[in-house]
Design a protein around this motif. Sequence first.
Motif, mmCIF file in Angstrom:
data_model
loop_
_atom_site.group_PDB
_atom_site.id
_atom_site.type_symbol
_atom_site.label_atom_id
_atom_site.label_comp_id
_atom_site.label_asym_id
_atom_site.label_seq_id
_atom_site.Cartn_x
_atom_site.Cartn_y
_atom_site.Cartn_z
ATOM 1 N N GLY A 1 0.784 -1.225 0.000
ATOM 2 C CA GLY A 1 0.000 0.000 0.000
ATOM 3 C C GLY A 1 0.819 1.279 0.000
ATOM 4 O O GLY A 1 0.253 2.362 0.006
ATOM 5 N N ILE A 2 2.158 1.164 -0.005
ATOM 6 C CA ILE A 2 3.031 2.339 0.016
ATOM 7 C C ILE A 2 3.879 2.339 -1.246
ATOM 8 O O ILE A 2 4.489 1.331 -1.596
ATOM 9 N N GLU A 3 3.927 3.485 -1.911
ATOM 10 C CA GLU A 3 4.784 3.643 -3.085
ATOM 11 C C GLU A 3 5.766 4.775 -2.817
ATOM 12 O O GLU A 3 5.366 5.920 -2.577
ATOM 13 N N LEU A 4 7.049 4.463 -2.850
ATOM 14 C CA LEU A 4 8.083 5.457 -2.623
ATOM 15 C C LEU A 4 8.151 6.411 -3.807
ATOM 16 O O LEU A 4 8.217 5.979 -4.956
ATOM 17 N N GLY B 1 0.272 6.681 -0.300
ATOM 18 C CA GLY B 1 -0.470 5.570 0.273
ATOM 19 C C GLY B 1 -1.753 6.071 0.901
ATOM 20 O O GLY B 1 -1.945 7.269 1.077
ATOM 21 N N ASN B 2 -2.624 5.140 1.261
ATOM 22 C CA ASN B 2 -3.842 5.562 1.950
ATOM 23 C C ASN B 2 -3.539 5.743 3.442
ATOM 24 O O ASN B 2 -2.431 5.478 3.903
ATOM 25 N N PHE B 3 -4.516 6.194 4.182
ATOM 26 C CA PHE B 3 -4.312 6.523 5.589
ATOM 27 C C PHE B 3 -3.801 5.331 6.399
ATOM 28 O O PHE B 3 -2.839 5.439 7.149
ATOM 29 N N PHE B 4 -4.429 4.172 6.240
ATOM 30 C CA PHE B 4 -4.060 3.015 7.056
ATOM 31 C C PHE B 4 -2.691 2.457 6.682
ATOM 32 O O PHE B 4 -1.911 2.048 7.549
ATOM 33 N N THR C 1 -0.292 4.272 5.532
ATOM 34 C CA THR C 1 0.621 5.279 6.071
ATOM 35 C C THR C 1 0.870 5.050 7.555
ATOM 36 O O THR C 1 2.019 5.076 8.015
ATOM 37 N N ILE C 2 -0.176 4.806 8.309
ATOM 38 C CA ILE C 2 -0.035 4.545 9.749
ATOM 39 C C ILE C 2 0.840 3.316 9.982
ATOM 40 O O ILE C 2 1.736 3.324 10.823
ATOM 41 N N ASP C 3 0.609 2.258 9.219
ATOM 42 C CA ASP C 3 1.426 1.039 9.344
ATOM 43 C C ASP C 3 2.893 1.328 9.048
ATOM 44 O O ASP C 3 3.789 0.865 9.764
ATOM 45 N N TYR C 4 3.148 2.093 7.993
ATOM 46 C CA TYR C 4 4.529 2.420 7.614
ATOM 47 C C TYR C 4 5.210 3.276 8.691
ATOM 48 O O TYR C 4 6.357 3.021 9.057
ATOM 49 N N LEU C 5 4.501 4.255 9.214
ATOM 50 C CA LEU C 5 5.073 5.105 10.266
ATOM 51 C C LEU C 5 5.402 4.281 11.513
ATOM 52 O O LEU C 5 6.443 4.488 12.151
ATOM 53 N N ASN C 6 4.541 3.347 11.861
ATOM 54 C CA ASN C 6 4.813 2.465 13.004
ATOM 55 C C ASN C 6 6.058 1.623 12.761
ATOM 56 O O ASN C 6 6.858 1.408 13.670
ATOM 57 N N LYS C 7 6.231 1.139 11.530
ATOM 58 C CA LYS C 7 7.415 0.346 11.213
ATOM 59 C C LYS C 7 8.679 1.196 11.252
ATOM 60 O O LYS C 7 9.728 0.723 11.705
ATOM 61 N N VAL D 1 -3.897 14.881 0.869
ATOM 62 C CA VAL D 1 -4.748 13.973 0.094
ATOM 63 C C VAL D 1 -4.848 14.548 -1.312
ATOM 64 O O VAL D 1 -5.389 15.628 -1.508
ATOM 65 N N GLU D 2 -4.264 13.825 -2.269
ATOM 66 C CA GLU D 2 -4.276 14.264 -3.661
ATOM 67 C C GLU D 2 -5.586 13.838 -4.329
ATOM 68 O O GLU D 2 -6.231 14.618 -4.986
ATOM 69 N N LYS D 3 -5.917 12.571 -4.157
ATOM 70 C CA LYS D 3 -7.164 12.026 -4.693
ATOM 71 C C LYS D 3 -7.592 10.926 -3.739
ATOM 72 O O LYS D 3 -6.934 9.900 -3.632
ATOM 73 N N TYR D 4 -8.682 11.165 -3.014
ATOM 74 C CA TYR D 4 -9.137 10.236 -1.999
ATOM 75 C C TYR D 4 -9.239 8.831 -2.564
ATOM 76 O O TYR D 4 -9.742 8.664 -3.671
ATOM 77 N N PRO D 5 -8.729 7.830 -1.868
ATOM 78 C CA PRO D 5 -8.164 7.823 -0.519
ATOM 79 C C PRO D 5 -6.635 7.955 -0.474
ATOM 80 O O PRO D 5 -6.044 7.827 0.588
ATOM 81 N N MET D 6 -6.010 8.216 -1.619
ATOM 82 C CA MET D 6 -4.550 8.266 -1.660
ATOM 83 C C MET D 6 -4.026 9.627 -1.217
ATOM 84 O O MET D 6 -4.583 10.663 -1.570
#
Length: 90
Positions: free
Chosen positions: A8-11, A43-46, A48-54, A71-76
């Motif tokens: 769900g995350i794209e660098l 990435g979407n909100f969830f 993003t939260i997972d990535y920040l926790n990692k 937010v560029e285009k919901y949900p991304m």
Amino acid sequence: DVLKKEPGIELVSLTADPDDTPITNADNQVFLYRQGLEITFQGNFFATIDYLNKLEGLRWRLFWDKMDYRVEKYPMAEVTLHLHTFSDQA
């Protein structure tokens, strides 16, 4: 570890801050360097939260300076993190 593929995350970009700010003691002797890093990802909100926790769970100590969440285009969203760490080498 910071760049591992995360679901769900794209660098988008990873940039090192070229200004390694020296930290000195009272005698003006350099003993640490502040080394900055900017990570931009999508990435979407969830995700993003997972990535920040990692990121917080990494064995390296990363210090957070700033985070931009747009937010560029919901949900991304596009997220830019400004982080830094300390080292005894420039």
